[in-house]
Design an enzyme around this catalytic site. Structure first.
Site: not given
Ligand code: AMP
Length: 189
Positions: A125, A142
């Site tokens: 990706r 992550r």
């Molecule tokens: P995602 O697209 O869901 O993988 O989110 C990308 C990034 O956004 C994550 O690696 C975090 O840095 C931040 N993020 C998204 N959702 C959350 C959450 N519920 N709590 C804290 N950070 C978040």
């Protein structure tokens, strides 16, 4: 509904499909953050440093953002949260918001996949989208956070009896079929 899954499990893609099929609005905290980063808003500038490192954005920022989003009128007939809650503290916060709105979660769907498969997918990706948090060190961080913190979230919902697990490995359509079947049977319980 909630959809929970490790990075690269396809939860964003599946969330969009469920949203279309069931006519509920999908809310992705990651997408909201990325839109703010792109727009260089104060929220985006704050969130970017955490996102680029693969860390969670602090609850002081994330929780308020979710509260605001869930106060909008388009969620009245239900919603699908993608990427929140990721920590048990966020579970408690969401419980409060839902209690205030006299709402309840019906289904929590977890997409499962093996770590090495996820790393391979995310590296693929990264080539396509150039997401700044898709490099191997950050990807592994992550994943570690997912295991350390988000699996405890999954355990909480399992205890409450509303967790449904779906194998996230396979073609996109195949996984969508599994997901929709799982939701139907979970709702029927
Ligand atoms: P995602 O697209 O869901 O993988 O989110 C990308 C990034 O956004 C994550 O690696 C975090 O840095 C931040 N993020 C998204 N959702 C959350 C959450 N519920 N709590 C804290 N950070 C978040």
């Amino acid at each position: 509904m909630l959809i929970i899954g490790p990075p690269g499990s396809g939860k964003g893609t599946q969330a969009e499909r469920i949203s279309e099929r069931l006519g509920v609005v999908a809310i992705s905290t990651g997408d909201i953050f990325r839109a703010n980063v792109k727009g260089e808003t104060p929220l985006g500038i704050e969130a970017k440093k955490y996102m680029d490192a693969g860390d969670f954005v602090p609850d002081s920022v994330t929780n308020n953002m979710v509260r605001d989003r869930l106060s909008q009128s388009d969620v009245e007939n239900g919603f699908l949260l993608d990427g929140y809650p990721r920590t048990t503290a966020q579970v408690d916060y969401l419980d409060q918001i839902l209690a205030e709105g006299e709402q309840e979660l019906d289904v929590v769907l977890q997409l499962t996949a093996d770590d090495e498969e996820l790393v391979a997918r995310l590296l693929g990706r990264a080539k396509e989208t150039g997401r700044s948090d898709d490099n191997e060190t950050v990807i592994r961080h992550r994943l570690d956070l997912y295991h350390e913190q988000t699996e405890a979230v999954v355990a909480k919902y399992a205890e409450r009896g509303i967790l449904t697990q779906v194998d996230g490995i396979g073609g996109i359509d195949e996984v969508t079929d599994r997901v929709l079947t799982a939701i139907e049977s979970a709702k029927a319980v």
